[in-house]
Scaffold this motif. Structure first.
Motif, mmCIF file in Angstrom:
data_model
loop_
_atom_site.group_PDB
_atom_site.id
_atom_site.type_symbol
_atom_site.label_atom_id
_atom_site.label_comp_id
_atom_site.label_asym_id
_atom_site.label_seq_id
_atom_site.Cartn_x
_atom_site.Cartn_y
_atom_site.Cartn_z
ATOM 1 N N PRO A 1 -2.732 -5.393 8.063
ATOM 2 C CA PRO A 1 -1.617 -6.342 7.996
ATOM 3 C C PRO A 1 -0.592 -6.173 9.097
ATOM 4 O O PRO A 1 -0.005 -7.148 9.553
ATOM 5 C CB PRO A 1 -1.012 -6.061 6.612
ATOM 6 C CG PRO A 1 -2.140 -5.520 5.806
ATOM 7 C CD PRO A 1 -2.951 -4.705 6.772
ATOM 8 N N TRP B 1 4.135 -4.507 1.657
ATOM 9 C CA TRP B 1 3.419 -5.655 2.219
ATOM 10 C C TRP B 1 3.539 -6.861 1.295
ATOM 11 O O TRP B 1 3.697 -8.003 1.736
ATOM 12 C CB TRP B 1 1.961 -5.315 2.465
ATOM 13 C CG TRP B 1 1.138 -6.532 2.749
ATOM 14 C CD1 TRP B 1 0.278 -7.174 1.903
ATOM 15 C CD2 TRP B 1 1.123 -7.293 3.969
ATOM 16 N NE1 TRP B 1 -0.281 -8.279 2.512
ATOM 17 C CE2 TRP B 1 0.222 -8.367 3.781
ATOM 18 C CE3 TRP B 1 1.776 -7.158 5.184
ATOM 19 C CZ2 TRP B 1 -0.039 -9.311 4.771
ATOM 20 C CZ3 TRP B 1 1.509 -8.102 6.181
ATOM 21 C CH2 TRP B 1 0.618 -9.153 5.968
ATOM 22 N N ARG C 1 -6.339 -2.506 3.209
ATOM 23 C CA ARG C 1 -5.167 -2.666 4.050
ATOM 24 C C ARG C 1 -4.786 -1.317 4.650
ATOM 25 O O ARG C 1 -4.586 -0.344 3.942
ATOM 26 C CB ARG C 1 -3.987 -3.206 3.251
ATOM 27 C CG ARG C 1 -4.197 -4.628 2.790
ATOM 28 C CD ARG C 1 -2.867 -5.140 2.212
ATOM 29 N NE ARG C 1 -3.002 -6.537 1.864
ATOM 30 C CZ ARG C 1 -3.180 -6.969 0.629
ATOM 31 N NH1 ARG C 1 -3.263 -6.133 -0.373
ATOM 32 N NH2 ARG C 1 -3.270 -8.263 0.377
#
Length: 450
Positions: free
Chosen positions: A154, A376, A435
């Protein structure tokens, strides 16, 4: 752009890992990657060729630019933007394989698309045809495929989004210098900014509002990286300031309001006390401007524009009431300046209601993930709220090819990527989709749903 950037995460704080319980709505879609480190230890964040999959969806900035630039005809821009959407679907499926889950918001938007087909069959209105063709592609590209690409790293997505917006802003600044020094002319270049000075710029856009919104997306992404990164925090802080200046020079008032909402959420997700301070500062600043008549001409201009919007919204509402079921198609000629009234006007309250239901459900899921998940999730929710606030005074619908329409679809996907229907026939994806994000503040929870 893809040089290496090393970042050191901040040490875990009492407001990080301990105050966010694991959430069934927040989590990864795959196993942990080999480069992952937890517990506030050093984490290397690299932007290189290996991070290309996560960076590709950020190219929506350029795809949204294509139909709204003066560099070439809009017809060419629409073709380029549509080609990017198609290419993203193909590349995403090649890079990650078939999805294991179909997000529920994609299902709801699919029902909306079927409703568009029924509307076309009933009315024969050809203005539905572009949306009939592009809506399923946008859903597949940004709601289903893109989140799985972004999940690989990300931070690479956020960094690419910021740097692309920064590049467009630098072009805007350079054009402004060329205007004053050499008399260069372009749309909105050198116009007034909030009735204070004639330093407006739209970069290479035909409308400065589009430029302001693109710069805003980059600014919030850079702020996220500033708050999340360690040793490179100063760099992203400088990028945030530059992009904030670009937003101001675009004279996009809706971007300022939407940006304030995003900033409050980003700070509040880091620490609730910071969120309260940001909210109080925002509201206090607005009250001070009103009470002490600061920037009086700018305030009066904003109020005049708002009154024009109210008149447009009233006209749109009257048209909705006159034909609530079938709608009026996508060529009504009414300048709605509101995406939510716009979809009801164009498609009717039944089909448009399904669309708005999908947006509302995504907002609820995003809020829950922001509260219970990691940072996130806070960023994704902040971006979704920012886009939705901005679209309250602009008209963009999923299936359109402007930056607003593409960003809405993407952040709907990013906030609901683990909330979906498991597909029993889906094959495993190509490699880990975990992630790779800094772990110093909050440890991510895993999706354990059956």
């Amino acid at each position: 752009m893809y040089g290496r950037i090393n970042a050191l995460t901040a040490p875990a704080s009492p407001h990080g890992q301990s105050d966010r319980p694991p959430s069934p709505l927040s989590g990864s879609t795959g196993a942990a990657g080999p480069d992952r480190e937890t517990g506030g230890r050093a984490l290397t964040v690299a932007l290189d060729a290996d991070d290309l999959p996560a960076a590709v969806p950020a190219l929506l900035i350029l795809a949204g630019l294509a139909p709204t630039t003066w560099l070439f005809p809009s017809s060419v821009g629409y073709l380029l933007s549509g080609a990017f959407v198609c290419a993203l679907v193909v590349y995403g499926l090649w890079a990650t394989g078939l999805p294991e889950r179909l997000p529920w918001v994609a299902v709801v938007l699919g029902v909306y698309w079927l409703g568009l087909g029924v509307q076309f069959l009933v009315t024969g209105d050809r203005t539905f045809l572009p949306y009939l063709a592009l809506t399923p592609l946008a859903i597949a590209a940004f709601v289903v495929v893109a989140p799985r690409l972004v999940a690989r790293k990300p931070t690479a997505f956020a960094a690419t989004l910021s740097l692309l917006a920064l590049g467009l802003s630098v072009i805007g600044f350079a054009l402004l210098v060329a205007h004053f020094r050499y008399g260069f002319q372009a749309p909105f270049l050198g116009d007034h900014v909030h009735e204070v000075a004639n330093v407006r710029t739209a970069s290479v856009y035909t409308n400065s509002n589009h430029f302001g919104f693109a710069a805003l997306l980059g600014a919030l992404s850079a702020l996220y990286l500033t708050l999340e990164n360690g040793t490179r925090r100063w760099f992203w802080a400088c990028v945030t300031v530059c992009l904030a200046v670009a937003v101001v020079l675009s004279n996009t008032r809706s971007a300022l309001v939407a940006g304030a909402a995003g900033v409050v959420i980003l700070f509040g997700g880091l620490d609730r006390r910071l969120g309260i301070v940001a909210a109080v500062a925002t509201v206090g600043g607005a009250v001070a401007v009103a009470i002490f008549s600061l920037f009086e001409r700018a305030v009066l201009s904003a109020l005049a524009t708002l009154l024009v919007r109210f008149d447009a919204w009233n006209s749109a509402w009257q048209a909705i009431v006159a034909d609530p079921v079938v709608g009026n198609g996508f060529a009504t000629g009414i300048p709605v300046h509101n995406s939510y009234l716009g979809v009801l006007l164009h498609t009717g309250v039944v089909v448009g209601g399904v669309y708005l239901l999908g947006l509302a459900a995504a907002g609820v899921v995003g809020a829950l993930r922001a509260v219970r998940g990691d940072y996130w999730n806070v960023y994704a929710f902040a971006m979704l709220v920012t886009v939705c606030v901005h679209l309250a005074v602009e008209t963009s619908t999923i299936g359109g090819l402007t930056t607003g329409a593409l960003a809405l679809a993407l952040f709907l996907g990013l906030t609901t990527d683990s909330w979906g229907l498991r597909l029993p026939t889906a094959r495993a994806s190509r490699g880990s989709l975990e992630r790779d994000r800094p772990q110093g503040r909050t440890a991510p929870s895993e999706d354990r749903s059956p």
